[in-house]
Design an enzyme around this catalytic site. Structure first.
Site, short mmCIF file in Angstrom:
data_model
loop_
_atom_site.label_atom_id
_atom_site.label_comp_id
_atom_site.label_asym_id
_atom_site.label_seq_id
_atom_site.Cartn_x
_atom_site.Cartn_y
_atom_site.Cartn_z
N THR A 43 0.81 -1.17 -0.08
CA THR A 43 -0.13 -0.10 0.13
C THR A 43 0.69 1.28 0.05
O THR A 43 2.13 1.11 -0.19
CB THR A 43 -1.09 -0.08 1.07
OG1 THR A 43 -1.94 0.92 0.89
CG2 THR A 43 -0.63 0.11 2.63
N LYS A 47 3.48 1.56 -3.70
CA LYS A 47 3.01 0.77 -4.68
C LYS A 47 3.53 1.17 -6.04
O LYS A 47 3.53 0.28 -7.08
CB LYS A 47 1.47 1.40 -4.84
CG LYS A 47 0.38 1.06 -4.06
CD LYS A 47 -0.89 1.35 -4.21
CE LYS A 47 -1.92 1.03 -3.47
NZ LYS A 47 -3.36 1.46 -3.66
N ASN A 68 -0.49 -3.34 -6.00
CA ASN A 68 -1.00 -3.62 -4.72
C ASN A 68 -1.04 -5.00 -4.24
O ASN A 68 -1.42 -5.34 -3.07
CB ASN A 68 -2.12 -2.90 -4.45
CG ASN A 68 -3.40 -3.80 -5.06
OD1 ASN A 68 -3.37 -4.44 -6.06
ND2 ASN A 68 -4.86 -3.85 -4.38
N ASP A 83 -6.98 -2.86 -7.40
CA ASP A 83 -7.74 -1.71 -7.08
C ASP A 83 -9.09 -1.51 -8.27
O ASP A 83 -10.13 -1.20 -7.94
CB ASP A 83 -7.04 -0.23 -6.84
CG ASP A 83 -6.11 -0.24 -5.79
OD1 ASP A 83 -6.73 -1.07 -4.81
OD2 ASP A 83 -4.99 0.02 -5.63
#
Ligand code: ATR
Length: 268
Positions: A43, A47, A68, A83
């Site tokens: 995170t 990233k 991620n 994501d």
């Protein structure tokens, strides 16, 4: 949510968090190799930086230029980004396919979502406070020649015009996030009941934008769903097993509520 899912499926895995300083990133990845862990989530702020320590990068992660999720296949580390797919699944592919989307914000979350939605939706209009960021993100993604992508200033006029020609509104800015829970970028008079409104914020679960959209009769989706679906996609990458979404969502809600109460006494 991962540990609950592992227990639920009787899988012999354990998920835990480590705080890693930027200077320690290379040795953290080296350590993961040495421990032969099955996978990792990565995170903020690592990233982008983590990419140079991996052996392979999935195509979507390459396009987003951020990782991620990492999978360890016999010592070879491959980077993914879940994501965007998390957002797509949360909103529902049927609500995005061939539709026109307004994306508020041009940061990391916006980039992940735009890069994943392009090719699925017909058009994306990116509106951002710093106009140049919206313009360059749109230009960069347009190179893939998959959907029409425009980058514009976040002005009242542009919001109204963009919403008039769109089916989906996505907020990736931090406006409305705890503690500024009454803030929103969109005047509710511009939201009609045909719009699907997704807010990537999950604290609070229902932002002012979602409250307003709901009161206008629009379909609303919370950032909590994106959080759960991006985790579920990582789970699938690591285990090869279909994730128990509802079990994960319940666990995420419970954990976030506990976390918020402990942290600030605030309500999640
Ligand atoms: P993330 O990785 O979660 O996307 P980020 O990269 O810091 O976070 O991006 C935050 C986004 O929220 C940006 O698009 C930012 O706009 P700027 O690029 O102009 O900074 C947007 N944002 C934050 N506060 C805002 C505000 N008060 N009004 C409008 N946009 C805001």
């Amino acid at each position: 949510m991962h540990n609950t899912a592992f227990r639920h499926l009787n899988l012999n895995f354990y998920y835990t968090a480590f705080q890693v300083k930027s200077a320690d990133l290379p040795s953290a990845i080296q350590g993961a190799r040495a421990f032969n862990v099955r996978g990792l989530n990565v995170t903020v702020p690592h990233k982008v930086a983590v990419i140079s320590f991996l052996d392979k990068i999935d195509q979507i992660a390459q396009r987003i230029n951020a990782v991620n999720t990492i999978l360890n296949i016999d010592g070879e580390l491959k980077g993914y980004n879940t994501d965007g797919i998390g957002a797509l699944k949360a909103i529902g592919e049927e609500n995005i396919k061939d539709k026109a989307v307004v994306l508020l914000g041009a940061g990391g979350t916006s980039r992940a979502i735009a890069a994943t939605l392009q090719g699925v939706c017909r058009q994306i209009i990116i509106l951002n406070r710093s106009t140049q960021k919206a313009v360059s993100l749109a230009k960069e993604l347009e190179k893939n020649r998959q959907s029409t992508i425009l980058g514009l200033a976040l002005s009242k006029k542009n919001i109204q015009k963009a919403l008039n020609q769109s089916d989906v509104l996505i907020n990736t800015t931090t406006v409305g996030m705890y503690p500024n829970v009454s803030e929103t970028l969109i005047d509710k008079k511009y939201i009609d009941n045909g719009l699907a409104v997704f807010d990537a914020i999950y604290n609070p679960f229902e932002t002012q934008l979602l409250k307003d959209a709901k009161s206008q009769g629009a379909y609303t989706i919370s950032g909590l769903d994106m959080l759960v679906y991006q985790g579920a996609e990582s789970f699938k990458i690591w285990t090869g097993i279909e994730p128990p979404i509802y079990v994960m969502k319940e666990a995420a809600i419970k954990a976030l509520k506990t976390y918020e109460v402990n942290k600030s006494g605030g309500e999640c």
